[in-house]
Design a protein around this motif. Sequence first.
Motif, PDB file in Angstrom:
ATOM      1  N   PHE A  95      61.611 -41.306  -3.716  1.00 48.99           N
ATOM      2  CA  PHE A  95      61.266 -40.645  -2.507  1.00 48.99           C
ATOM      3  C   PHE A  95      61.066 -38.537  -2.567  1.00 48.99           C
ATOM      4  CE2 PHE A  95      63.278 -43.499  -0.012  1.00 48.99           C
ATOM      5  CZ  PHE A  95      62.837 -44.112   0.809  1.00 48.99           C
ATOM      6  N   TYR A  96      59.594 -38.175  -3.093  1.00 47.88           N
ATOM      7  CA  TYR A  96      59.722 -37.010  -2.923  1.00 47.88           C
ATOM      8  C   TYR A  96      59.471 -36.004  -2.257  1.00 47.88           C
ATOM      9  CZ  TYR A  96      54.609 -37.342  -4.057  1.00 47.88           C
ATOM     10  OH  TYR A  96      53.785 -37.430  -4.031  1.00 47.88           O
ATOM     11  N   PRO A  97      59.630 -34.501  -1.738  1.00 47.81           N
ATOM     12  CA  PRO A  97      59.023 -33.567  -1.223  1.00 47.81           C
ATOM     13  C   PRO A  97      57.776 -33.477  -1.235  1.00 47.81           C
ATOM     14  CG  PRO A  97      60.513 -32.596  -2.413  1.00 47.81           C
ATOM     15  CD  PRO A  97      60.589 -34.018  -2.940  1.00 47.81           C
ATOM     16  N   LYS A  98      56.791 -33.679  -0.341  1.00 43.22           N
ATOM     17  CA  LYS A  98      55.471 -33.557  -0.541  1.00 43.22           C
ATOM     18  C   LYS A  98      55.270 -31.944  -1.023  1.00 43.22           C
ATOM     19  CE  LYS A  98      51.161 -34.911  -0.337  1.00 43.22           C
ATOM     20  NZ  LYS A  98      50.467 -35.058  -1.279  1.00 43.22           N
ATOM     21  N   ASP A  99      55.344 -31.495  -0.380  1.00 46.77           N
ATOM     22  CA  ASP A  99      55.325 -29.667  -0.579  1.00 46.77           C
ATOM     23  C   ASP A  99      56.053 -28.916  -1.688  1.00 46.77           C
ATOM     24  OD1 ASP A  99      52.222 -30.015   0.610  1.00 46.77           O
ATOM     25  OD2 ASP A  99      52.960 -29.529   2.311  1.00 46.77           O
ATOM     26  N   ALA A 136      52.099 -30.188  -9.482  1.00 48.24           N
ATOM     27  CA  ALA A 136      50.740 -30.765  -9.030  1.00 48.24           C
ATOM     28  C   ALA A 136      50.970 -31.368 -10.555  1.00 48.24           C
ATOM     29  CB  ALA A 136      49.658 -30.197  -9.002  1.00 48.24           C
ATOM     30  N   ILE A 137      51.771 -31.575 -11.598  1.00 46.20           N
ATOM     31  CA  ILE A 137      51.991 -32.168 -12.822  1.00 46.20           C
ATOM     32  C   ILE A 137      53.280 -33.395 -12.629  1.00 46.20           C
ATOM     33  CG2 ILE A 137      52.813 -31.831 -15.077  1.00 46.20           C
ATOM     34  CD1 ILE A 137      50.563 -29.672 -15.452  1.00 46.20           C
ATOM     35  N   GLN A 138      54.571 -32.549 -11.673  1.00 46.18           N
ATOM     36  CA  GLN A 138      55.222 -33.695 -11.105  1.00 46.18           C
ATOM     37  C   GLN A 138      54.854 -34.525 -10.587  1.00 46.18           C
ATOM     38  OE1 GLN A 138      57.960 -30.004  -9.597  1.00 46.18           O
ATOM     39  NE2 GLN A 138      59.665 -30.920 -11.667  1.00 46.18           N
ATOM     40  N   GLU A 139      53.815 -34.013  -9.705  1.00 43.14           N
ATOM     41  CA  GLU A 139      53.483 -35.108  -8.393  1.00 43.14           C
ATOM     42  C   GLU A 139      52.947 -36.231  -9.274  1.00 43.14           C
ATOM     43  OE1 GLU A 139      50.975 -33.387  -5.215  1.00 43.14           O
ATOM     44  OE2 GLU A 139      51.584 -35.430  -3.758  1.00 43.14           O
ATOM     45  N   LEU A 140      51.460 -35.843 -10.115  1.00 38.71           N
ATOM     46  CA  LEU A 140      51.273 -36.855 -10.739  1.00 38.71           C
ATOM     47  C   LEU A 140      51.850 -37.354 -11.256  1.00 38.71           C
ATOM     48  CD1 LEU A 140      47.424 -37.250 -11.076  1.00 38.71           C
ATOM     49  CD2 LEU A 140      47.472 -35.658 -13.600  1.00 38.71           C
ATOM     50  N   GLN A 141      52.619 -36.875 -12.647  1.00 42.13           N
ATOM     51  CA  GLN A 141      53.870 -37.947 -13.369  1.00 42.13           C
ATOM     52  C   GLN A 141      53.999 -39.097 -12.504  1.00 42.13           C
ATOM     53  OE1 GLN A 141      56.594 -34.956 -15.204  1.00 42.13           O
ATOM     54  NE2 GLN A 141      56.004 -35.693 -16.820  1.00 42.13           N
ATOM     55  N   MET A 142      54.489 -38.419 -11.110  1.00 40.68           N
ATOM     56  CA  MET A 142      55.058 -39.743 -10.512  1.00 40.68           C
ATOM     57  C   MET A 142      54.309 -40.827  -9.353  1.00 40.68           C
ATOM     58  SD  MET A 142      58.122 -37.833  -8.826  1.00 40.68           S
ATOM     59  CE  MET A 142      57.557 -36.050  -8.313  1.00 40.68           C
ATOM     60  N   THR A 143      53.409 -40.116  -9.784  1.00 38.14           N
ATOM     61  CA  THR A 143      51.726 -40.923  -8.400  1.00 38.14           C
ATOM     62  C   THR A 143      51.370 -41.830  -9.474  1.00 38.14           C
ATOM     63  OG1 THR A 143      50.123 -38.984  -8.793  1.00 38.14           O
ATOM     64  CG2 THR A 143      51.546 -39.735  -6.476  1.00 38.14           C
ATOM     65  N   THR A 144      51.636 -41.760 -10.368  1.00 41.50           N
ATOM     66  CA  THR A 144      50.622 -42.742 -12.020  1.00 41.50           C
ATOM     67  C   THR A 144      51.755 -43.972 -12.506  1.00 41.50           C
ATOM     68  OG1 THR A 144      51.176 -40.371 -13.579  1.00 41.50           O
ATOM     69  CG2 THR A 144      48.971 -40.500 -12.283  1.00 41.50           C
ATOM     70  N   GLN A 145      53.242 -43.497 -11.913  1.00 38.88           N
ATOM     71  CA  GLN A 145      53.826 -44.487 -12.674  1.00 38.88           C
ATOM     72  C   GLN A 145      52.984 -45.791 -12.206  1.00 38.88           C
ATOM     73  OE1 GLN A 145      56.856 -43.622 -14.008  1.00 38.88           O
ATOM     74  NE2 GLN A 145      56.720 -45.112 -15.123  1.00 38.88           N
ATOM     75  N   GLY A 155      58.037 -47.922  -6.582  1.00 38.06           N
ATOM     76  CA  GLY A 155      57.883 -47.379  -5.157  1.00 38.06           C
ATOM     77  C   GLY A 155      57.820 -45.773  -5.462  1.00 38.06           C
ATOM     78  N   VAL A 156      56.809 -45.418  -5.319  1.00 41.16           N
ATOM     79  CA  VAL A 156      56.925 -43.530  -5.567  1.00 41.16           C
ATOM     80  C   VAL A 156      56.804 -43.553  -4.060  1.00 41.16           C
ATOM     81  CG1 VAL A 156      56.004 -41.857  -5.672  1.00 41.16           C
ATOM     82  CG2 VAL A 156      56.953 -43.153  -7.776  1.00 41.16           C
ATOM     83  N   CYS A 157      57.163 -42.651  -3.241  1.00 39.36           N
ATOM     84  CA  CYS A 157      56.969 -42.383  -1.389  1.00 39.36           C
ATOM     85  C   CYS A 157      57.286 -40.684  -1.430  1.00 39.36           C
ATOM     86  CB  CYS A 157      57.947 -43.268  -0.488  1.00 39.36           C
ATOM     87  SG  CYS A 157      57.389 -43.190   1.538  1.00 39.36           S
ATOM     88  N   ALA A 158      56.125 -40.067  -1.108  1.00 36.09           N
ATOM     89  CA  ALA A 158      56.504 -38.394  -0.351  1.00 36.09           C
ATOM     90  C   ALA A 158      56.839 -38.399   1.123  1.00 36.09           C
ATOM     91  CB  ALA A 158      54.804 -37.629  -0.120  1.00 36.09           C
ATOM     92  N   VAL A 159      57.621 -37.255   1.177  1.00 37.54           N
ATOM     93  CA  VAL A 159      58.344 -37.252   2.436  1.00 37.54           C
ATOM     94  C   VAL A 159      57.597 -35.738   2.897  1.00 37.54           C
ATOM     95  CG1 VAL A 159      60.432 -37.082   3.710  1.00 37.54           C
ATOM     96  CG2 VAL A 159      60.486 -38.667   1.911  1.00 37.54           C
ATOM     97  N   ARG A 160      57.546 -35.672   4.300  1.00 40.67           N
ATOM     98  CA  ARG A 160      57.714 -33.771   5.076  1.00 40.67           C
ATOM     99  C   ARG A 160      58.770 -34.170   5.069  1.00 40.67           C
ATOM    100  NH1 ARG A 160      52.552 -35.058   5.870  1.00 40.67           N
ATOM    101  NH2 ARG A 160      51.253 -36.621   6.858  1.00 40.67           N
ATOM    102  N   ILE A 181      46.048 -43.206  -9.873  1.00 40.77           N
ATOM    103  CA  ILE A 181      47.021 -43.117  -9.222  1.00 40.77           C
ATOM    104  C   ILE A 181      47.314 -44.193  -7.838  1.00 40.77           C
ATOM    105  CG2 ILE A 181      47.891 -41.705  -6.961  1.00 40.77           C
ATOM    106  CD1 ILE A 181      46.271 -39.663  -7.935  1.00 40.77           C
ATOM    107  N   ARG A 182      48.925 -44.447  -8.540  1.00 42.09           N
ATOM    108  CA  ARG A 182      48.522 -45.227  -7.185  1.00 42.09           C
ATOM    109  C   ARG A 182      49.498 -45.358  -5.996  1.00 42.09           C
ATOM    110  NH1 ARG A 182      53.006 -48.939 -11.334  1.00 42.09           N
ATOM    111  NH2 ARG A 182      52.538 -50.570  -9.755  1.00 42.09           N
ATOM    112  N   PHE A 183      50.590 -44.621  -6.225  1.00 39.90           N
ATOM    113  CA  PHE A 183      51.176 -44.496  -4.862  1.00 39.90           C
ATOM    114  C   PHE A 183      50.574 -42.936  -4.118  1.00 39.90           C
ATOM    115  CE2 PHE A 183      53.630 -46.186  -8.241  1.00 39.90           C
ATOM    116  CZ  PHE A 183      53.954 -47.223  -7.478  1.00 39.90           C
ATOM    117  N   THR A 184      50.121 -43.260  -3.123  1.00 33.71           N
ATOM    118  CA  THR A 184      49.856 -42.664  -1.784  1.00 33.71           C
ATOM    119  C   THR A 184      50.482 -41.929  -0.768  1.00 33.71           C
ATOM    120  OG1 THR A 184      48.063 -44.277  -1.189  1.00 33.71           O
ATOM    121  CG2 THR A 184      47.408 -43.198  -2.520  1.00 33.71           C
TER     122      THR A 184
END
Length: 495
Positions: free
Chosen positions: A166-170, A174-183, A189-194, A475-478
Amino acid sequence: MYYVSTRDRLQKTTGSGAIAYGLAPDGGLFTPEAIPSLAGNALNTLRDMTYRQRAVYVMNMFLDGYSAAELNGFCAKAYSPERFRDPAVAPVRKVSEGTYALELWHGPTCAFKDLALQMLPHLLTSALKKEGEGKTACILVATSGDTGKGALEGFKDVPGTRILVFYPKDGVSAIQELQMTTQEGSNVGVCAVRGNFDDAQAQVKGLFSDPDLKKELAGRGYFLSSANSINWGRVLPQIVYYVSAYCDLMKSGNIQKGDKVNVCVPTGNFGDILAAWYAKRMGVPLGKLICASNQNNVLTDFIKTGVYDRNRPFYQTISPSMDILVSSNLERLIHAFSYGNVEQVRGYMDQLAQTGRYEVASSVKRELVRDFAAGFCTDDQAKAMIANTWKGNGYLLDPHTAVAFHVLEDYRSETGDSTPAVVASTASPFKFCPAVLEALGEKAPVQGLESIAQLARLTGLEPPVPLTNLAGKEIRFTQVVEKSGMVKPVLELLK
Ligand SMILES: *Cc1c(COP(=O)(O)O)cnc(C)c1O
């Protein structure tokens, strides 16, 4: 050697028990009952070893139930040349006279978390076997950016494990997010949290202590485990690089055995600097441990006053992996400074949970200021430090490491203490290109992956391959959830 809970001295387990289950049943953190010593000739012996050999030597001192041969196998895999681009694994570079950078970002995700998270899956899967655990471990991670990717890379396709991050959405770059969503990997599993990191971490802690969820998952053949630095298997491999850095400075002739060296660490959850403290307690001649924070300076205040108070504004900074107001690992230090008075530790942690604030006893304060110093800096100051160190020394800092360089400079001018210092360099500057580009005077840096090429052009430095490789990955996880909705992705991953 045994491990005890920070909150109850009767909760005792072995090294493998501590690693297998992460958190003690009473919510405390497992911590070594006694700290082994590197007295006598040990540092000379270690000086002449490779990083991998040093890792086996140091970890073996803390883990009775693992043989040296077993640890040797783990180190060969975790710190292999395919995973760490620098043959020294964690090289020490001279930045200026008496100031050294301990580069901890040559691993697969370009941040220091790799040193521990490449090792943890090996320690954990063998711990589960040793403990006779038949269920599959699901690693649940709350990340401020770097832990998540580090854990995903460490655990991907490791048999007998699943991992959900789980990562905080904002709250991540950008690069960290891409690193995770393309895992990649079939067990991830990867999931953003508000919300921010503290929200995500608090919710993950809640999931761990949810009896209904535990029962449901047990029925499906799973149990939850942690790769956050509350797990001893995260802290232990980090002790190694402080021992190693001291040995490297001895070997290069920059210091003689016994000379004091200060250490300055950009700090968030207090895991990295805690590892330095263990190294010091083992007998590595470290002087002051300087805790560097960004504008989220709760630890600066704590170390200076003994009052921990998380009731304050939360800032999003250019060093997002340090945007943290509740530093979990501090509990291990307070436990050590409480000398077995677990009621005291429990009292502080209860106050923290209820009011967000506690003040430690004067005996604890005395110990704190003996071992630690602290400071913080703003984004503008960190950017100025990036620019100055690049122009003056030809060395490019990432925004986290820049915080530490700034705080070290402040510490030296305030105290006159000019002891040689090692600064933990925790991330590659290419992980945080827009902020680094701005620091170097670029008015409107591009965002995302193009910023890597822009920074490479501007500096003439070669970007790390794992980051340039992100281009063209799918991108695998949205999925994005509210912080109240974090159970659902767990149940989905563990069908
Ligand atoms: C995680 C992280 C930190 C903070 O380390 P802690 O062990 O949480 O104190 C600092 N810098 C970077 C780049 C990180 O990823």
